[in-house]
Write an enzyme that holds these catalytic residues in place. Structure first.
Site, PDB file in Angstrom:
ATOM      1  N   GLU A   1      69.269  -8.375  11.262  1.00  0.00           N
ATOM      2  CA  GLU A   1      68.515  -8.425  12.849  1.00  0.00           C
ATOM      3  C   GLU A   1      69.110  -7.249  13.537  1.00  0.00           C
ATOM      4  OE1 GLU A   1      66.658 -11.106  13.415  1.00  0.00           O
ATOM      5  OE2 GLU A   1      67.224 -12.207  11.464  1.00  0.00           O
TER       6      GLU A   1
ATOM      7  N   ASN B   1      86.856 -10.409  10.224  1.00  0.00           N
ATOM      8  CA  ASN B   1      86.806 -11.693   9.476  1.00  0.00           C
ATOM      9  C   ASN B   1      88.259 -12.053   9.347  1.00  0.00           C
ATOM     10  OD1 ASN B   1      84.077 -11.414   9.606  1.00  0.00           O
ATOM     11  ND2 ASN B   1      84.081 -10.726   7.257  1.00  0.00           N
TER      12      ASN B   1
ATOM     13  N   HIS C   1      91.201  -9.958  13.774  1.00  0.00           N
ATOM     14  CA  HIS C   1      91.254 -11.417  14.251  1.00  0.00           C
ATOM     15  C   HIS C   1      92.387 -12.075  13.336  1.00  0.00           C
ATOM     16  CE1 HIS C   1      87.252 -10.577  16.348  1.00  0.00           C
ATOM     17  NE2 HIS C   1      88.072 -10.007  16.983  1.00  0.00           N
TER      18      HIS C   1
ATOM     19  N   TYR D   1      89.986 -26.166  11.004  1.00  0.00           N
ATOM     20  CA  TYR D   1      90.494 -24.966  10.240  1.00  0.00           C
ATOM     21  C   TYR D   1      90.798 -25.390   8.767  1.00  0.00           C
ATOM     22  CZ  TYR D   1      90.333 -21.799  14.079  1.00  0.00           C
ATOM     23  OH  TYR D   1      89.670 -21.097  15.075  1.00  0.00           O
TER      24      TYR D   1
HETATM   25  P1  NAD Z   1      78.631 -13.279  14.455  1.00  0.00           P
HETATM   26  O1  NAD Z   1      78.505 -14.594  13.513  1.00  0.00           O
HETATM   27  O2  NAD Z   1      78.601 -13.082  15.988  1.00  0.00           O
HETATM   28  O3  NAD Z   1      77.466 -12.480  13.720  1.00  0.00           O
HETATM   29  C1  NAD Z   1      77.187 -12.287  12.360  1.00  0.00           C
HETATM   30  C2  NAD Z   1      76.083 -11.150  12.218  1.00  0.00           C
HETATM   31  O4  NAD Z   1      75.874 -10.817  10.855  1.00  0.00           O
HETATM   32  C3  NAD Z   1      74.738 -11.277  12.766  1.00  0.00           C
HETATM   33  O5  NAD Z   1      74.458  -9.909  13.540  1.00  0.00           O
HETATM   34  C4  NAD Z   1      73.922 -11.540  11.648  1.00  0.00           C
HETATM   35  O6  NAD Z   1      72.469 -10.897  12.040  1.00  0.00           O
HETATM   36  C5  NAD Z   1      74.625 -10.668  10.733  1.00  0.00           C
HETATM   37  N1  NAD Z   1      74.027 -11.206   9.231  1.00  0.00           N
HETATM   38  C6  NAD Z   1      73.800 -12.457   8.840  1.00  0.00           C
HETATM   39  N2  NAD Z   1      73.570 -12.579   7.427  1.00  0.00           N
HETATM   40  C7  NAD Z   1      74.035 -11.246   7.357  1.00  0.00           C
HETATM   41  C8  NAD Z   1      73.959 -10.590   5.977  1.00  0.00           C
HETATM   42  N3  NAD Z   1      73.386 -11.212   4.679  1.00  0.00           N
HETATM   43  N4  NAD Z   1      74.033  -9.175   5.882  1.00  0.00           N
HETATM   44  C9  NAD Z   1      74.647  -8.662   6.857  1.00  0.00           C
HETATM   45  N5  NAD Z   1      74.734  -9.254   8.084  1.00  0.00           N
HETATM   46  C10 NAD Z   1      74.351 -10.404   8.284  1.00  0.00           C
HETATM   47  O7  NAD Z   1      79.847 -12.753  13.559  1.00  0.00           O
HETATM   48  P2  NAD Z   1      80.948 -11.426  14.053  1.00  0.00           P
HETATM   49  O8  NAD Z   1      80.260 -10.625  14.785  1.00  0.00           O
HETATM   50  O9  NAD Z   1      81.506 -11.184  13.003  1.00  0.00           O
HETATM   51  O10 NAD Z   1      81.808 -12.250  15.390  1.00  0.00           O
HETATM   52  C11 NAD Z   1      82.076 -13.724  15.183  1.00  0.00           C
HETATM   53  C12 NAD Z   1      83.676 -14.056  15.237  1.00  0.00           C
HETATM   54  O11 NAD Z   1      83.760 -15.238  14.479  1.00  0.00           O
HETATM   55  C13 NAD Z   1      84.464 -12.818  14.597  1.00  0.00           C
HETATM   56  O12 NAD Z   1      85.611 -12.663  15.463  1.00  0.00           O
HETATM   57  C14 NAD Z   1      85.053 -13.708  13.267  1.00  0.00           C
HETATM   58  O13 NAD Z   1      86.513 -13.540  13.256  1.00  0.00           O
HETATM   59  C15 NAD Z   1      84.886 -14.993  13.261  1.00  0.00           C
HETATM   60  N6  NAD Z   1      84.174 -15.395  12.114  1.00  0.00           N
HETATM   61  C16 NAD Z   1      84.940 -14.944  11.081  1.00  0.00           C
HETATM   62  C17 NAD Z   1      84.181 -15.398   9.659  1.00  0.00           C
HETATM   63  C18 NAD Z   1      84.666 -14.838   8.175  1.00  0.00           C
HETATM   64  O14 NAD Z   1      86.085 -14.514   8.208  1.00  0.00           O
HETATM   65  N7  NAD Z   1      84.126 -14.893   7.247  1.00  0.00           N
HETATM   66  C19 NAD Z   1      83.324 -16.417   9.500  1.00  0.00           C
HETATM   67  C20 NAD Z   1      82.663 -16.615  10.950  1.00  0.00           C
HETATM   68  C21 NAD Z   1      83.272 -16.345  11.964  1.00  0.00           C
END
Ligand code: NAD
Ligand code: ZN
Length: 252
Positions: free
Chosen positions: A218, A103, A120, A68
């Site tokens: 996607e 996020n 989250h 983290y």
């Molecule tokens: P995920 O990783 O499961 O899915 C990401 C999605 O984003 C995919 O469908 C992918 O095709 C799409 N994607 C990739 N590049 C993109 C772009 N340039 N523009 C638009 N879409 C794009 O993420 P999720 O659905 O948010 O779920 C995963 C969990 O992980 C969440 O609960 C979140 O809390 C956590 N997470 C958060 C962060 C952050 O805060 N930035 C980063 C990683 C994971």
């Protein structure tokens, strides 16, 4: 201008009630890895779910802590992208606009969005794993191999994010679900739609009669139920969508 983007723009009328659900994809172009990227990245030797569960933290708090702290460093170096900026601008063009994000970064707020519900939690807040007292990190604690001890009860401090198997903040979920019932447009951006209960919000909106628009490079479970699938990166599609909405207003 892409025909599907022009078609989507017509739903963002001045009196539209919009709920926008974002996921890790909206921050991908800011260099913040999505969940799946994180699994293939630096920490690929670990099961990411092991790093994001209460059981994983109990088993190896030092490992979870260092992971983290590494993600915190990444987030601090990130700046909002054109997708975040477009959503802040779109909010100003609609009667009501609630941003619901999965996020744990603060890039929506940095881009100027107000009314952001974090389902989250946040990677910038810390609390005691036992008594939940909030905790402010010192520089030394950030660099340590183990999480600090709570100043109140001496148990370990943990990140203020929701881990797998944990409940989400109830008031935020309830507010998001109520808004999803009432909205006229549900704009979904950059989420795989695999994580419950956020994944239910587009379904709630659809069943209540809203138009569901999905932005993602996607296809996936959300695009399959969406009225309009805008395939592409959010940093490219969203600014074009906002331009199309603004053009319609100017010519009205
Ligand atoms: P995920 O990783 O499961 O899915 C990401 C999605 O984003 C995919 O469908 C992918 O095709 C799409 N994607 C990739 N590049 C993109 C772009 N340039 N523009 C638009 N879409 C794009 O993420 P999720 O659905 O948010 O779920 C995963 C969990 O992980 C969440 O609960 C979140 O809390 C956590 N997470 C958060 C962060 C952050 O805060 N930035 C980063 C990683 C994971
Ligand atoms: Zn405590």
């Amino acid at each position: 201008m892409r025909e599907d983007i022009v078609r989507a723009a017509q739903f963002f009328s001045a009196d539209a009630a919009v709920v926008c659900l974002t996921g890790a994809g909206v921050s991908a172009e800011s260099g913040v890895p999505t969940f799946r990227d994180a699994q293939t990245g630096l920490w690929s030797q670990f099961d990411a779910e092991e790093l994001a569960t209460p059981q994983g933290f109990a088993r190896d708090p030092g490992l979870v802590w260092r992971w983290y702290m590494w993600r915190l460093e990444q987030l601090e170096a990130a700046v909002p992208n054109t997708g975040h900026a477009a959503l802040a601008r779109l909010a100003g063009l609609c009667e009501s606009f609630l941003l619901v994000t999965q996020n744990v970064d603060d890039l929506h707020e940095q881009a100027g969005s107000v009314d952001v519900l974090h389902l989250h939690g946040s990677l910038f807040s810390f609390r005691c794993a036992s008594c939940a007292a909030p905790h402010n990190l010192t520089a030394e604690q950030r660099g340590a191999d183990l999480p600090p001890a709570c100043g109140v009860c001496s148990e370990l401090v943990r990140p203020g994010v929701v881990w797998f198997g944990e409940s989400l903040p109830w008031d935020a979920v309830e507010e998001a679900a109520t808004a999803a019932h009432r909205c006229s447009v549900m704009l979904v951006v950059g989420t795989s739609g695999l994580v419950y209960p956020a994944s239910q919000l587009p379904l709630i909106a659809r069943q209540a009669g809203a138009t569901v628009i999905d932005v993602n490079p996607e296809p996936g479970p959300i695009s399959s139920i969406a009225d309009i699938f805008l395939q592409g990166k959010s940093g490219e599609v969203l600014p074009a969508l906002v331009r199309a909405v603004a053009d319609r207003r100017a010519s009205a």
